[in-house]
Scaffold this motif. Structure first.
Motif, PDB file in Angstrom:
ATOM      1  N   UNK A  58       0.683  -1.118  -0.113  1.00  0.00           N
ATOM      2  CA  UNK A  58      -0.012  -0.017  -0.112  1.00  0.00           C
ATOM      3  C   UNK A  58       0.861   1.240  -0.037  1.00  0.00           C
ATOM      4  N   UNK A  59       1.752   0.916   0.819  1.00  0.00           N
ATOM      5  CA  UNK A  59       2.963   2.306   0.784  1.00  0.00           C
ATOM      6  C   UNK A  59       3.692   2.441  -0.604  1.00  0.00           C
ATOM      7  N   UNK A  60       3.997   1.470  -1.256  1.00  0.00           N
ATOM      8  CA  UNK A  60       4.628   1.465  -2.679  1.00  0.00           C
ATOM      9  C   UNK A  60       3.535   2.146  -3.447  1.00  0.00           C
ATOM     10  N   UNK A  61       2.351   1.577  -3.583  1.00  0.00           N
ATOM     11  CA  UNK A  61       1.406   2.140  -4.326  1.00  0.00           C
ATOM     12  C   UNK A  61       1.028   3.676  -4.250  1.00  0.00           C
ATOM     13  N   UNK A  62       0.996   4.220  -2.851  1.00  0.00           N
ATOM     14  CA  UNK A  62       0.796   5.410  -2.626  1.00  0.00           C
ATOM     15  C   UNK A  62       1.979   6.312  -3.082  1.00  0.00           C
ATOM     16  N   UNK A  63       3.113   5.932  -3.221  1.00  0.00           N
ATOM     17  CA  UNK A  63       4.230   6.519  -4.028  1.00  0.00           C
ATOM     18  C   UNK A  63       4.257   6.554  -5.498  1.00  0.00           C
TER      19      UNK A  63
END
Length: 66
Positions: A58-63
């Protein structure tokens, strides 16, 4: 034909002996407290790993740039 009867008789006797022995031992087929604790711990660990992977993804998708 006699050899088939002998083999079948031998197999039946073996199964009966195994069943008798299983009935004599108290721990065969029962779930011990240790097994339950280990299972609960492994399930908790699996949930934590999945939550970590989901959080990371989820964090990587947000970036990602929009």
């Amino acid at each position: 034909m006699e050899s088939l009867k002998f083999i079948l008789s031998l197999l039946i006797d073996t199964v009966r002996d195994q069943a008798r022995q299983a009935r004599r031992t108290a721990t065969v087929g029962s779930i011990s407290a240790e097994q339950i604790i280990i299972t609960v711990a492994l399930v908790g660990l699996a949930i934590a790993v999945v939550a970590g992977i989901v959080g990371f993804a989820t964090g990587k998708i947000g970036q990602l740039p929009s």
